[in-house]
Design an enzyme around this catalytic site. Structure first.
Site, PDB file in Angstrom:
ATOM      1  N   GLU A 228       0.891  -1.170   0.000  1.00 34.47           N
ATOM      2  CA  GLU A 228       0.000   0.000   0.000  1.00 34.47           C
ATOM      3  C   GLU A 228       0.920   1.207   0.000  1.00 34.47           C
ATOM      4  OE1 GLU A 228      -1.431   3.041   0.572  1.00 34.47           O
ATOM      5  OE2 GLU A 228      -2.146   2.639   2.614  1.00 34.47           O
ATOM      6  N   CYS A 262      -2.545   8.550   3.532  1.00 28.20           N
ATOM      7  CA  CYS A 262      -2.416   8.123   2.128  1.00 28.20           C
ATOM      8  C   CYS A 262      -3.661   8.507   1.362  1.00 28.20           C
ATOM      9  CB  CYS A 262      -2.308   6.613   2.026  1.00 28.20           C
ATOM     10  SG  CYS A 262      -1.129   5.909   3.110  1.00 28.20           S
TER      11      CYS A 262
HETATM   12  C1  SIN Z   1      -4.280   5.948   5.359  1.00 28.32           C
HETATM   13  O1  SIN Z   1      -4.139   4.772   5.017  1.00 28.32           O
HETATM   14  O2  SIN Z   1      -3.315   6.725   5.413  1.00 28.32           O
HETATM   15  C2  SIN Z   1      -5.614   6.506   5.776  1.00 28.32           C
HETATM   16  C3  SIN Z   1      -6.816   5.777   5.482  1.00 28.32           C
HETATM   17  C4  SIN Z   1      -7.958   6.610   6.029  1.00 28.32           C
HETATM   18  O3  SIN Z   1      -8.079   7.775   5.701  1.00 28.32           O
HETATM   19  O4  SIN Z   1      -8.731   6.073   6.830  1.00 28.32           O
END
Ligand code: SIN
Length: 475
Positions: A228, A262
């Site tokens: 990811e 992200c």
């Molecule tokens: C992330 O994976 O940085 C955030 C995911 C979210 O906004 O819940």
């Protein structure tokens, strides 16, 4: 191995000083994880789930202190850290449901045989976690991986080692060797990932980090690698009359966690026009009023500091380059406290920059791009090699249909922020954002592999023998 320091980004105080895990410690963790695998994977799923529920009870008891530790170590306001811990508690139930739904034994009867699909764990797996959700994101892989029967070596972010220690403490009722924690940076992660003991590597972080890992694992295609890797996410605004609500949703998309998610929107795409100019004024005004401060501030702020001065300096540098290439600042991102990584939110019109860099700026900096119409907005939304999240604010359902069909991303939202991914759905992206192993509800899929069997309790002959076969009894 090198020194490791945990710093409270809101004060600059050192919270902890220690060492990154040494090669001997890495070997020891791999060895025990490997030894513990047989017994752990042979337990009934229900028994493994009982251990996970014990962890959940402990987490609930420590809910507040755990949240405070997250705030202290990564700078989030307390309200947000509490949300993170709530999501961790919820993760247990959701992961059990996901395993039941996606990995339970499936059977079909065909004639005298049963065709079945069962799921087996990989073995010892490595989880490499990020700093921005130091509890929730790794837990979203730890829980499904443990339920499936894997043993684990977890390396948390070198910027949040204390949350990793606390998480490990809460998991201490697991049988010895099932869960192991290491500290350190990229080198520790790589040493783990390439070890022959490790069968699966689950990574959350930057595209660069994921790419390096994929390269290191290129000659080892026998390992499952789930990546990811962030995004350069578009937020498209069209046919909106309620400017204040749209501005709030833009702020929640772009500046939550100080832009260190992200899922944060990085590009605000909207048409040229008077309505849109008006909206930008409202947005700019609301941005000016966002409260930024340490988690201890009363009343609580909306945003805390960035994770480090290095991160803040880099983001300010990106803004400087954008300004010198023709960007027009609508809200200038500035350091709000001397020598600390608190940044105000930046809004910058980059429409006139022809060669815009396609990068993830992990900071509160939102780029505005003006287009001629909705068709161009979709084209601009896809003007990236990433493909994690995309959001549309529009009163027009037909527009969302087009947006959904044409935009390339793993998460496509309508009239809600791009942030705030649900654990009830997959979370992952395409292109530079991921490698088709989404986390969230679907993390359970990469924590085991399906085994097909065709079985019957005794031998039997087909009703009709194939040509060329004669049974001895007939001769
Ligand atoms: C992330 O994976 O940085 C955030 C995911 C979210 O906004 O819940």
């Amino acid at each position: 191995m090198s020194d490791l320091v945990s710093i409270n980004p809101a004060t600059g105080d050192i919270l902890w000083k220690g060492k990154a895990s040494t090669p001997d410690e890495i070997c020891a963790a791999l060895h025990v994880a490997s030894q513990a695998f047989e017994a752990w994977s042979n337990l009934r799923v229900d028994t493994r789930v009982q251990f996970i529920k014990q962890f959940q009870t402990k987490l609930l008891e420590k809910r507040e202190s755990f949240a405070e530790l997250i705030s202290k170590e990564v700078g989030k306001p307390l309200w947000e850290s509490l949300q993170e811990v709530e999501a961790m508690v919820e993760k247990v139930k959701i992961s059990i449901e996901a395993y039941d739904e996606r990995c339970s034994l499936k059977k079909h009867l065909k004639g005298m045989t049963t065709i079945s699909t069962a799921y087996k764990p990989h073995g010892p797996c490595a989880i490499l976690g990020p700093f921005n959700f130091p509890g929730h994101i790794p837990l979203g892989q730890i829980i499904p991986a443990l339920i499936a029967g894997n043993t684990l070596v977890f390396k948390g972010s070198e910027q949040a080692p204390l949350v990793g220690f606390k998480l490990t403490e809460l998991l201490e009722d697991l049988p010895s060797g099932v869960f192991n924690y290491l500290t350190g940076a990229k080198d520790v992660g790589h040493a783990l990932a390439i070890s022959p003991y490790i069968k699966g590597v689950f990574f959350t972080g930057s595209y660069q980090g994921g790419k390096e890992l994929a390269k290191a694992l290129g000659p080892l295609p026998n390992k499952i690698l789930a990546l990811e890797m962030g995004g350069n996410n578009p937020l498209v605004i069209s046919s909106i009359e309620d400017h204040e609500t749209a501005a709030y949703l833009t702020i929640a998309s772009s500046f939550l966690t100080s832009g260190q998610r992200c899922s944060c929107a990085r590009r605000l795409i909207l048409s040229e026009g008077k309505q849109e100019d008006e909206f930008l004024k409202v947005l700019s005004h609301m941005i000016d009023m966002i409260q930024i401060g340490p988690y201890t501030q009363d009343p609580e702020p909306y945003m805390g500091p960035l994770i480090s001065n290095k991160s803040a300096d880099w983001a300010l540098d990106v803004q400087k380059q954008l300004l010198s290439s023709g960007g027009i600042s609508l809200n200038l991102m500035k350091r709000t406290r001397n020598k600390l990584p608190f940044l105000s939110c930046g809004l910058i019109d980059v429409t006139d920059i022809s060669d815009r860099k396609d990068e993830e700026v992990f900071a509160p900096l939102l780029k505005v791009i003006r287009v001629k119409n909705f068709k161009e907005a979709i084209k601009e939304a896809n003007n990236t090699e990433y493909g994690l999240c995309a959001s549309l604010l529009s009163a027009n359902a037909k527009e969302f249909e087009l947006f959904f069909n044409q935009v390339n991303a793993g998460v496509i939202n309508w009239n809600v922020p791009s942030t705030g991914a649900s654990s009830l759905a997959p979370f992952g992206g395409i292109g530079k954002s991921g490698n088709y192993h989404p986390s969230g509800y679907y993390a359970t899929d990469y924590c085991s592999y399906p085994v097909a069997s065709i079985t019957t309790a005794s031998l039997f002959l087909p009703k009709t023998l194939p040509p060329g076969i004669t049974l001895l009894v007939n001769t």
